[in-house]
Enzyme design. Sequence first.
Site, PDB file in Angstrom:
ATOM      1  N   GLY A 267       0.868  -1.303  -0.086  1.00 30.36           N
ATOM      2  CA  GLY A 267       0.025   0.052  -0.107  1.00 30.36           C
ATOM      3  C   GLY A 267       0.722   1.303   0.226  1.00 30.36           C
ATOM      4  O   GLY A 267       0.663   2.162  -0.515  1.00 30.36           O
ATOM      5  N   GLU A 270       6.675   3.886   4.753  1.00 35.17           N
ATOM      6  CA  GLU A 270       6.836   5.064   5.699  1.00 35.17           C
ATOM      7  C   GLU A 270       8.344   5.366   5.930  1.00 35.17           C
ATOM      8  O   GLU A 270       8.888   6.033   6.903  1.00 35.17           O
ATOM      9  CB  GLU A 270       6.621   4.187   7.349  1.00 35.17           C
ATOM     10  CG  GLU A 270       7.306   3.330   7.941  1.00 35.17           C
ATOM     11  CD  GLU A 270       6.920   1.833   7.761  1.00 35.17           C
ATOM     12  OE1 GLU A 270       6.231   1.818   6.657  1.00 35.17           O
ATOM     13  OE2 GLU A 270       7.332   1.008   8.423  1.00 35.17           O
ATOM     14  N   ASN A 271       9.150   5.443   4.872  1.00 33.37           N
ATOM     15  CA  ASN A 271      10.429   6.073   4.864  1.00 33.37           C
ATOM     16  C   ASN A 271      10.363   7.166   5.497  1.00 33.37           C
ATOM     17  O   ASN A 271       9.853   7.925   5.265  1.00 33.37           O
ATOM     18  CB  ASN A 271      10.833   6.091   3.511  1.00 33.37           C
ATOM     19  CG  ASN A 271      10.430   4.901   2.510  1.00 33.37           C
ATOM     20  OD1 ASN A 271      11.007   3.895   2.881  1.00 33.37           O
ATOM     21  ND2 ASN A 271       9.735   5.204   1.746  1.00 33.37           N
ATOM     22  N   HIS A 303      -1.678   6.079   8.590  1.00 32.63           N
ATOM     23  CA  HIS A 303      -1.070   4.845   8.824  1.00 32.63           C
ATOM     24  C   HIS A 303       0.452   5.145   8.672  1.00 32.63           C
ATOM     25  O   HIS A 303       1.313   5.040   9.613  1.00 32.63           O
ATOM     26  CB  HIS A 303      -1.306   3.547   8.268  1.00 32.63           C
ATOM     27  CG  HIS A 303      -0.657   2.399   8.207  1.00 32.63           C
ATOM     28  ND1 HIS A 303      -0.946   1.431   9.197  1.00 32.63           N
ATOM     29  CD2 HIS A 303       0.465   2.023   8.265  1.00 32.63           C
ATOM     30  CE1 HIS A 303      -0.223   0.217   9.462  1.00 32.63           C
ATOM     31  NE2 HIS A 303       0.849   0.648   8.562  1.00 32.63           N
ATOM     32  N   GLU A 304       0.893   5.608   7.525  1.00 30.05           N
ATOM     33  CA  GLU A 304       2.346   5.802   7.214  1.00 30.05           C
ATOM     34  C   GLU A 304       2.867   6.952   8.249  1.00 30.05           C
ATOM     35  O   GLU A 304       3.882   6.912   8.539  1.00 30.05           O
ATOM     36  CB  GLU A 304       2.723   5.921   5.584  1.00 30.05           C
ATOM     37  CG  GLU A 304       1.904   4.808   4.757  1.00 30.05           C
ATOM     38  CD  GLU A 304       2.366   3.639   5.262  1.00 30.05           C
ATOM     39  OE1 GLU A 304       3.486   3.366   5.937  1.00 30.05           O
ATOM     40  OE2 GLU A 304       1.721   2.694   4.914  1.00 30.05           O
TER      41      GLU A 304
END
Length: 869
Positions: A267, A270-271, A303-304
């Site tokens: 999806g 999250e870097n 979320h990220e």
Amino acid sequence: MADARSTPALPAVTRRSDYAPPEWLVPQVALDFALDPSATRVRARLEVVRGGAHAAPLRLDGAGQEPLAVTVDGVAVDDWTLDGEQLVIPLTGDAHVVETEVVIAPDRNTQLMGLYASGGNLCTQCEAEGFRRITYFPDRPDVLATYRVRMSADKARFPVLLANGDPVASGDGDDGTHWAEWHDPWPKPSYLFALVAGELTVNRDTFVTRSGRTVQLGIWVRAADAAKTDHALAALKLSMAWDERVYGREYDLDVFNIVAVDDFNFGAMENKGLNIFNSRYILADPDTATDYDYDAIAAVVAHEYFHNWSGNRITCRDWFQLSLKEGFTVYRDQGFSADQGSPAVRRIEDVRALRAAQFPEDAGPLAHPVRPESYIEISNFYTATIYNKGAELIRMMATMLGAQRFRAATDLYFERFDGTAATCEDFVRCMEEAGDIDLSQFRLWYSQAGTPRVSATLEHQPGSGRATLNLAQKVPDTPGQSNKSPQVLPLKLRLFGAETGQPLSDEQLFVLCESYASVTFETVTERPVVSLNRGFSAPVVVESDRSAADLAFLARHDDDPFARYEAMQQLMLDTLVAATIEGEADHDPVIRAVADTLDDALDDTGLDRAFVAEAVLLPAESFIGDQLSSVDPEAIFQAREALRRDMARALDARWRAACDPATIRPYAYTPGDKGVRRLRNVALGYVAASGAADAAALAYAQFEGADNMTDRQGALTALAGGTSAERDAALDIFYHRYAGNALVLDKWFQTQALSSRADTPRLVAELAEHPDFTLANPNRARALVGAFAVNQRAFHAAGGAGYVWLADQLLALDALNPQTAAKLLPPLGRWRRFDPARAALMRAQLERIVSAPGISKDLFEQASKSLEG
Ligand code: ZN
């Protein structure tokens, strides 16, 4: 039989019990990329420090590349060796500077892990083990480094150069190149590294944190998509404010960038400071995205973003701890989404997702604990169990602690483990300390797989005014685990009076810890009906002896909306299970209960229409199958269709009222309008199911008149299950209208793959030959192959052609993208749930996959475990 010498080595197993701290630490990294799609040169400068008293050489992970040069403290060395794909460098001192150089080819990277090309741009995906495909590094989450990144590239082709952290310098180079340097001050594991180079436009905004720092926000997309980024940007700002308010977490860099790419295995990612997203979770406008898409975009953006604390500031010690960041972050994004609209509807959706994906996983050959003990390929463990069941574990702890103590516990966790790589155990200990609660037995939720089953019977002694609820629990056997101990099940309970409809008790939280227990209620003045596991307080299967009448009563009178929904679902499920087994069932109780719910909604007595739309929806065919000892897909389909048809006909006027075109207002994305649309489209589905002569025309009129994708897609779905001329016309118009829009074409493929038409297997096989179909794009592969495999009637059609077709697709996809292929295998692994004929056909395809030469360890793990389990 292959003889022993020619049998390829089985892939290695990684075990949780083998964890050892890193031998070498890397406090600082400098990377220098000369970007080019066919040959990118990567120079890495690692400051390495010996981690404790040992004499081991430095071991750096690599994959698919070879070192062109290695220097130690500035001097070229040639005493390095390769051990498999690891680069082994002997080092004498306790601190050195090690430099390596490699060349990689992003344009040949079809796995979409490491540095790859998507739509002419270059981007990275490093979680879980993609960084080793870019450069040599100790590619494990407990090695935290600060990164300085320099990129140079052709300026015309790659005008935008982004990486983690803050931009520090940029300029022009020779021959039409330019360069940029970025610095990320926060130590991070390699899986959070990211860079993007390409031709992108940005939608900018700012966010002022609660301590007054201004953060530059940017969402980067192709110029043509810029107008579709406002919703994601608004969701980002809402997320940032929510995390400050609800968890006290503030953002910690001067910039936060998001890039959307079309080719992506998951999806989003999250870097640190540079999230990279599958474009389906960024791009939205009313003409191309449904309400469901809008909601999903907000949830994934949140979320990220939330990972910045639960994942990045505090990361995982090893990949067995994956749920530490994923379960907790899903719990956090669920809380965010619940706060945006209707919490009850959101909970219903989350539970439906859990039941559709996680319960079957927990009951099948790939069942694993939330904290697994071993894996062959970690990518296979980004599962509904790690994510969704993991979130339920956090939710149960939050329920037992209460809001205040839970917040104190998360504060303690964030404070104590900031800047470290932590474990699930660390998290639970914070819950125990700040929550002042003993979670020893609760920890079994992390180690025991399988969905606990609870049986409940209510005894009423009318004379004494007393009622007793008898509870029993059992945790089922799963592969490698049997005779399990009872778990801690927090069950919210309440009694209602069957005559008056009034509550007979307050809601109480009963924590079931033993195999058997009973709860006694006093002052029970009339026959009681029990509402249990309210809000789905424990992620378990409940078996109770409540009658159809009592379920219908709860569906109308329970004061917990989730419990109302649940009672209705149970009533429908009982009816459908009986109909499947016996060939027929009394449909009247369901029809009456649904009529009552609709009347309450259409009279506008306060019932949220989105809630009603959920409540009147029949359980999915696969969920009905999950209740049966052996799944008969055609019998389930017929039983469900018969009930649908009876509901459709008996309540025809109500459905027509709910989807009356006169109720359509100009599109607006508000909770109220979303609810109206949702109920309208559910109602349209029932009108179609009634077989009424004008049903196709009605759906077609909605399709043609729609000013938004929710109504257009709703009408298309209603038509797709039938054989009308309107169906063919609508599919054709839809296809041509959105030619060139990949995300909408995915819907075109998916709608057909999910169709209940009897000829769906043939139509899907034809669609795989369509010029717009490609396995190279994961979204497209999932839209056709993934959707078909979860269409129970079509995939399991007698004869097994669907199984052969899926195996063909998986083997072809595996050669390009093993991770995505492996994710699509589980439906084939459910063979134990089917009759012997189907089971044999499914096994034959699993065996064919396992013995196919050269398959990936990803696909091998899924297929071989599916055969054993
Ligand atoms: Zn995540």
